[in-house]
Design a protein around this motif. Structure first.
Motif, PDB file in Angstrom:
ATOM      1  N   GLN A  71       0.836  -1.206   0.000  1.00  0.00           N
ATOM      2  CA  GLN A  71       0.000   0.000   0.000  1.00  0.00           C
ATOM      3  C   GLN A  71       0.866   1.250   0.000  1.00  0.00           C
ATOM      4  O   GLN A  71       0.531   2.238  -0.657  1.00  0.00           O
TER       5      GLN A  71
ATOM      6  N   ARG B  23       1.999   1.980  -3.414  1.00  0.00           N
ATOM      7  CA  ARG B  23       0.900   2.575  -4.187  1.00  0.00           C
ATOM      8  C   ARG B  23       0.720   4.042  -3.827  1.00  0.00           C
ATOM      9  O   ARG B  23       0.393   4.868  -4.670  1.00  0.00           O
ATOM     10  N   LEU B  24       0.898   4.364  -2.559  1.00  0.00           N
ATOM     11  CA  LEU B  24       0.686   5.739  -2.102  1.00  0.00           C
ATOM     12  C   LEU B  24       1.780   6.661  -2.618  1.00  0.00           C
ATOM     13  O   LEU B  24       1.507   7.759  -3.097  1.00  0.00           O
TER      14      LEU B  24
ATOM     15  N   GLU C 230       2.090   5.796  -6.839  1.00  0.00           N
ATOM     16  CA  GLU C 230       0.831   5.612  -7.561  1.00  0.00           C
ATOM     17  C   GLU C 230       0.878   4.433  -8.523  1.00  0.00           C
ATOM     18  O   GLU C 230       0.255   4.454  -9.579  1.00  0.00           O
TER      19      GLU C 230
END
Lengths: 202, 249
Positions: B93, B96-97, B100
């Motif tokens: 995660q 992803r943060l 992106e």
């Protein structure tokens, strides 16, 4: 000024947000999507400091996803709302986020819900809510026309009434809006209401 | 305050890291796990030691998702696995943060392996007692991958591999029988490898299939039983064909 508003209907929740990204007197773009799809059945409509808005909502989105991987089931809307409020509260007296949020969600067991979360970590579960200067107009329109258990058509009609009111009565009214809906089939974009098309580069 | 600065994993005179080797022993005692890479699927399988009568079988999930497109199975200390999986999920995660983009299988494998290595070179800690098999699809190219990590922190990509109890027999079987397969054939190959060392039957095996479109899907006991039956039938047919005298001269 940023306008965000939303309401709960019969088996769904709907949120609308303006789509202008403004810096002082300049409009950067008029198709900025301020309603984030948090997960399959939740929407976050956010307004406020642009950097904080994106940063904070993405942070919440990734933490909601992490919860789902860790626990095998998604967070409920009320849990996500409380988590969001908690993060705002923790940062409040150190490094506050200037973001106002309307969290719309749908849970199988409890149905649709809408949560009003403002930048100083106020949390209210509401049937209708709004932020910004536009709220003076949209809340009044909703107070007049809202009733519990509206159908999608009635709700969209009310949303359009609010947008019309904002457009005609707010001095620096944003021209375009995006409307998103969340129901048992998930969270998705419903429509755009554009009165000024974003210029396309030739 | 107690001082946690003394290393536990230190070199022996002949260049061994005994703690890491002992950790590998712990892996060898863990349940058998297998991973097979196909052209359009990756399959993970693990043996399910018979659950105690009073235990809720559903609470013991051995094949876990790290992200929508990545799954992992491990052999060894289950409690260590929980810690590692948690860290990996957070990293998925976090990646992803910050960028992106979803992680690639290689990235998350490198991260997990890096974590395992760190614990062989830090004060006051012991290595993780588990090896992992990590599968997934590259988020952009859609290429399936299978990786393995071990307590030393080494990792590499594989077409098919096994770890845990009797992994050598399973690996031998895979080496002999591996060929590029897709879909159901890949699932069958994974189950056949597991059946070499595990008691046959759906309730002793857990199988999960990952596809690009649908992510990770755990197979139901009934489905596994059906495939096992197919495999037994094929085996029986092969035996019969061998025993029967050749008709043509």
């Amino acid at each position: 000024m940023e306008c965000v508003f939303g309401l709960v209907g019969n088996g769904f929740a709907i949120v609308a947000a303006d789509t202008s990204a403004v810096h002082s007197i300049l409009v950067h773009k008029s198709n900025e999507d301020k309603i984030m799809i948090l997960d399959s059945h939740k929407l976050i409509a956010a307004s406020g400091e642009p950097g904080d808005r994106v940063q904070f909502t993405e942070y919440i989105q990734k933490n909601v996803a992490l919860y789902q991987f860790r626990n095998g089931i998604p967070l409920t809307a009320v849990a996500a709302a409380n988590f969001t409020r908690g993060e705002l509260a923790t940062a409040l007296r150190k490094n506050p986020y200037f973001v106002n949020i309307l969290l719309a969600g749908y849970d199988k067991e409890t149905g649709p819900s809408l949560y009003y979360i403002d930048y100083i970590a106020t949390l209210h579960k509401v049937e209708k809510g709004a932020f910004g200067y536009g709220s003076y107009f949209s809340l009044s329109m909703m107070d007049r026309h809202f009733h519990s258990g509206m159908s999608v058509e009635e709700a969209i009609d009310l949303v359009d009434k609010c947008i019309l009111e904002i457009r005609s009565r707010l001095v620096v009214a944003p021209p375009n809006f995006v409307i998103k809906i969340v129901d048992k089939d998930g969270a998705r974009e419903y429509a755009w209401r554009e009165s000024v098309k974003e210029a396309v580069a030739v | 305050m107690a001082r946690y600065d003394r290393a536990i994993t230190v070199f022996s005179p002949d260049g061994h890291l005994f703690q890491v080797e002992y950790a590998l022993e712990a892996v060898r005692k863990g349940n058998a796990a297998v991973g097979v890479r196909g052209t359009d699927v990756v399959v993970l399988g693990v043996e399910k030691k018979s659950t105690a009568k009073l235990q809720d079988a559903r609470s013991v999930r051995k094949i876990v998702s790290l992200d929508d497109h990545i799954a992992l199975v491990c052999a060894g200390l289950k409690a260590d696995a929980r810690v590692l999986v948690n860290r990996a999920r957070i990293e998925c995660q976090s990646h992803r943060l910050t960028v992106e983009d979803p992680v690639t299988v290689e990235y998350i494998t490198r991260y997990i392996a890096g974590l395992q290595q760190k614990y062989t070179q830090s004060g006051g800690v012991r290595p993780f007692g588990l090896s992992t098999l990590i599968v997934g699809f590259d988020p952009y190219t859609g290429v399936p991958s299978l990786y393995q990590t071990d307590p030393s922190g080494a990792f590499s990509a594989w077409k098919a591999n096994a770890t845990g109890r009797n992994s050598n027999s399973m690996r031998e079987f895979l080496e002999k029988n591996y060929k590029e397969t897709s879909g159901q054939e890949t699932v069958k190959l994974a189950i056949r490898a597991l059946l070499e060392v595990v008691e046959s039957g759906g309730k002793n095996i857990e199988i999960a299939v990952m596809t690009k479109e649908h992510g990770l899907r755990q197979l139901e006991e009934a489905e596994i039983d059906a495939i096992v039956a197919e495999i037994e039938a094929e085996k029986a047919a092969a035996e019969a064909a061998k025993k029967a005298p050749p008709k043509e001269t």
